[in-house]
Design a protein around this motif. Structure first.
Motif, PDB file in Angstrom:
ATOM      1  N   ASP A   1      14.385   2.445  -9.533  1.00  0.00           N
ATOM      2  CA  ASP A   1      14.648   3.818  -9.967  1.00  0.00           C
ATOM      3  C   ASP A   1      13.369   4.604 -10.251  1.00  0.00           C
ATOM      4  OD1 ASP A   1      13.848   2.624 -12.304  1.00  0.00           O
ATOM      5  OD2 ASP A   1      15.713   2.973 -13.407  1.00  0.00           O
ATOM      6  N   LYS A   2      12.231   3.919 -10.247  1.00  0.00           N
ATOM      7  CA  LYS A   2      10.949   4.593 -10.442  1.00  0.00           C
ATOM      8  C   LYS A   2      10.165   4.722  -9.127  1.00  0.00           C
ATOM      9  CE  LYS A   2      11.200   4.696 -15.020  1.00  0.00           C
ATOM     10  NZ  LYS A   2      11.274   5.973 -15.791  1.00  0.00           N
TER      11      LYS A   2
ATOM     12  N   TYR B   1       5.729   6.791  -5.797  1.00  0.00           N
ATOM     13  CA  TYR B   1       5.163   7.122  -4.492  1.00  0.00           C
ATOM     14  C   TYR B   1       4.665   8.564  -4.462  1.00  0.00           C
ATOM     15  CZ  TYR B   1       4.663   7.468   0.588  1.00  0.00           C
ATOM     16  OH  TYR B   1       4.161   7.661   1.855  1.00  0.00           O
ATOM     17  N   ALA B   2       5.441   9.476  -5.011  1.00  0.00           N
ATOM     18  CA  ALA B   2       5.069  10.889  -4.998  1.00  0.00           C
ATOM     19  C   ALA B   2       3.803  11.144  -5.809  1.00  0.00           C
ATOM     20  CB  ALA B   2       6.222  11.735  -5.545  1.00  0.00           C
ATOM     21  N   GLU B   3       3.656  10.429  -6.941  1.00  0.00           N
ATOM     22  CA  GLU B   3       2.540  10.694  -7.842  1.00  0.00           C
ATOM     23  C   GLU B   3       1.283   9.890  -7.519  1.00  0.00           C
ATOM     24  OE1 GLU B   3       3.804  10.137 -11.843  1.00  0.00           O
ATOM     25  OE2 GLU B   3       5.214  11.840 -11.812  1.00  0.00           O
ATOM     26  N   HIS B   4       1.442   8.727  -6.873  1.00  0.00           N
ATOM     27  CA  HIS B   4       0.296   7.825  -6.733  1.00  0.00           C
ATOM     28  C   HIS B   4      -0.051   7.432  -5.294  1.00  0.00           C
ATOM     29  CE1 HIS B   4      -0.090   7.238 -11.057  1.00  0.00           C
ATOM     30  NE2 HIS B   4       1.229   7.091 -11.117  1.00  0.00           N
TER      31      HIS B   4
ATOM     32  N   GLY C   1       0.857  -1.169   0.000  1.00  0.00           N
ATOM     33  CA  GLY C   1       0.000   0.000   0.000  1.00  0.00           C
ATOM     34  C   GLY C   1       0.897   1.223   0.000  1.00  0.00           C
ATOM     35  N   ALA C   2       0.605   2.157   0.897  1.00  0.00           N
ATOM     36  CA  ALA C   2       1.510   3.292   1.094  1.00  0.00           C
ATOM     37  C   ALA C   2       2.105   3.253   2.492  1.00  0.00           C
ATOM     38  CB  ALA C   2       0.751   4.601   0.885  1.00  0.00           C
ATOM     39  N   LEU C   3       2.043   2.063   3.120  1.00  0.00           N
ATOM     40  CA  LEU C   3       2.495   1.936   4.502  1.00  0.00           C
ATOM     41  C   LEU C   3       3.977   1.622   4.608  1.00  0.00           C
ATOM     42  CD1 LEU C   3      -0.481  -0.110   5.981  1.00  0.00           C
ATOM     43  CD2 LEU C   3       0.016   2.321   6.347  1.00  0.00           C
ATOM     44  N   ALA C   4       4.534   0.946   3.622  1.00  0.00           N
ATOM     45  CA  ALA C   4       5.941   0.560   3.683  1.00  0.00           C
ATOM     46  C   ALA C   4       6.433   0.237   2.271  1.00  0.00           C
ATOM     47  CB  ALA C   4       6.142  -0.639   4.601  1.00  0.00           C
TER      48      ALA C   4
ATOM     49  N   GLU D   1      -3.699   6.853  -4.061  1.00  0.00           N
ATOM     50  CA  GLU D   1      -4.512   6.384  -5.187  1.00  0.00           C
ATOM     51  C   GLU D   1      -4.143   4.933  -5.490  1.00  0.00           C
ATOM     52  OE1 GLU D   1      -3.626   9.168  -8.241  1.00  0.00           O
ATOM     53  OE2 GLU D   1      -4.506  10.876  -7.183  1.00  0.00           O
ATOM     54  N   LEU D   2      -3.150   4.744  -6.382  1.00  0.00           N
ATOM     55  CA  LEU D   2      -2.662   3.386  -6.654  1.00  0.00           C
ATOM     56  C   LEU D   2      -2.042   2.792  -5.390  1.00  0.00           C
ATOM     57  CD1 LEU D   2      -1.944   1.108  -8.666  1.00  0.00           C
ATOM     58  CD2 LEU D   2       0.201   2.330  -9.123  1.00  0.00           C
ATOM     59  N   LEU D   3      -1.282   3.621  -4.682  1.00  0.00           N
ATOM     60  CA  LEU D   3      -0.669   3.203  -3.424  1.00  0.00           C
ATOM     61  C   LEU D   3      -1.455   3.839  -2.279  1.00  0.00           C
ATOM     62  CD1 LEU D   3       3.080   3.830  -4.360  1.00  0.00           C
ATOM     63  CD2 LEU D   3       1.763   1.712  -4.631  1.00  0.00           C
ATOM     64  N   LYS D   4      -2.187   3.038  -1.578  1.00  0.00           N
ATOM     65  CA  LYS D   4      -2.973   3.599  -0.486  1.00  0.00           C
ATOM     66  C   LYS D   4      -3.036   2.611   0.670  1.00  0.00           C
ATOM     67  CE  LYS D   4      -7.353   2.034  -2.525  1.00  0.00           C
ATOM     68  NZ  LYS D   4      -8.685   2.476  -2.993  1.00  0.00           N
TER      69      LYS D   4
END
Length: 371
Positions: A293-294, A299-302, A262-265, A305-308
């Protein structure tokens, strides 16, 4: 405010009072006529599954545990197999003195069914030795699923003798659920302790009388802020904490690839031979693979949303992710534990250079593989 010291909540053990709704132990005057006596906090947890922001501070928890070493008792220490290192009380030996310690490893139902119980016990024995904790027995169980509980009862009976029983553990290890099972076997007490998914449910010592004149004493759970379960908001604990057997997710990774939980780790495979990694997390956690490298850009862009995060978590409420580099030696199977989230097993013994990004303060460790 005058605390009614002659009345205590049958759920969490706190002294009851009728004057201040915002403070511990509040009970409406009309509820004093009911049995058992339950504070408003416990009532709302039990009937509406609502959380409360009222908890004791860690210093208060430690003061309540401080006198155990001066008593003669069996100490039942409960740990969570899903977050073993995160739920261990590192200073327990200092509190228990010479009292015998029974280690109960709870939530064993979360492990895949093919897991060998003897290997788990051997693994736990090695972790206990590393922690310099001497125990008289180790019992695997699931208080929630009634697995191995007969073994818990028999071990308590074998080692208790003519003594009280103190039950200790970190928050959210299933301590109150297990004590409710003990009540049914050892006591005629009708009221059950308050059990919920929220940390810090028990707020004071709760003494349950036994038939022989001694007591089972439930102690407050110690709040360890190095666990992810203490970092997220209480409303988001449900999806984060698994309540069903884990479904391991296997990823074949080349070096310079990343897994987002997700966006937790975030888990970076920085350098090493092509190998597989098995992720043991709540089934509600979505895992996303990308190139290293991406990763920052993704993380900054998604994020959100994609990462939650699971549930309704707001990323602005979480601490920033902090990077922990890990160098994994060759020749042995290892796990990377992210306390409260789960762990990632390295299936190869070829070694690797890793980096884990987790919310600031959350424990990240390299350990001998559990499974």
């Amino acid at each position: 405010m005058t605390e009614r010291v002659d009345f205590h909540c049958a759920g969490c053990g706190v002294g009851l009072q009728t004057e201040d709704k915002a403070k511990l132990g509040f009970i409406p005057e009309a509820a004093l006529q009911k049995e058992p006596l339950i504070c408003q906090r416990c009532y709302r947890i039990k009937h509406y599954n609502e959380s409360s922001s009222i908890t004791l501070q860690q210093d208060d928890f430690l003061k309540l545990l401080g006198h155990i070493g001066q008593t003669k008792a069996l100490v039942v220490k409960i740990v969570d197999i899903f977050d073993f290192e995160g739920s261990m009380i590192s200073s327990l030996a200092r509190f228990v003195g010479s009292n015998p310690v029974l280690l109960v490893v709870n939530k064993i139902d979360l492990l895949p069914k093919v897991t060998n119980a003897n290997k788990i016990i051997n693994w736990v024995q090695r972790r206990v030795k590393e922690a310099n904790l001497r125990v008289v027995d180790i019992v695997l169980c699931s208080a929630k699923k009634n697995i191995g509980f007969d073994r818990v009862i028999s071990s308590v009976a074998e080692h208790r003798g003519n003594m009280d029983v103190y039950v200790v553990g970190a928050t959210n290890v299933g301590k109150s659920t297990l004590i409710n099972r003990l009540i049914r076997d050892y006591s005629d007490l009708e009221a059950e302790l308050t059990t919920s998914q929220y940390p810090g449910t028990t707020l004071d010592l709760v003494k349950i009388p036994l038939d022989d004149g001694h007591y089972i004493i439930d102690t407050p759970g110690i709040v360890y802020t190095h666990r992810l379960t203490e970092v997220v908001k209480k409303r988001d604990l449900g999806p984060l904490m698994p309540d069903k057997p884990l479904k391991p997710m296997v990823f074949q990774l080349n070096e310079a690839q990343t897994l987002f939980f997700g966006a937790l780790a975030r888990f970076d495979f920085v350098r090493g031979e092509h190998q597989s990694f098995t992720c043991y997390t709540s089934n509600a956690i979505q895992i996303h693979r990308t190139k290293l490298d991406k990763a920052d850009e993704l993380y900054a862009e998604h994020k959100g949303e994609l990462l939650k995060p699971p549930g309704k978590a707001d990323l602005d409420e979480l601490p920033a992710l902090v990077k922990t580099p890990l160098n994994v030696p060759k020749g042995k199977a290892f796990d990377v534990l992210i306390s409260g989230l789960g762990w990632i097993k390295l299936n190869s013994m070829a070694g690797a250079q890793l980096a884990v990004h987790a919310p600031k303060g959350v424990k990240v460790i390299l350990r001998e593989a559990l499974i």
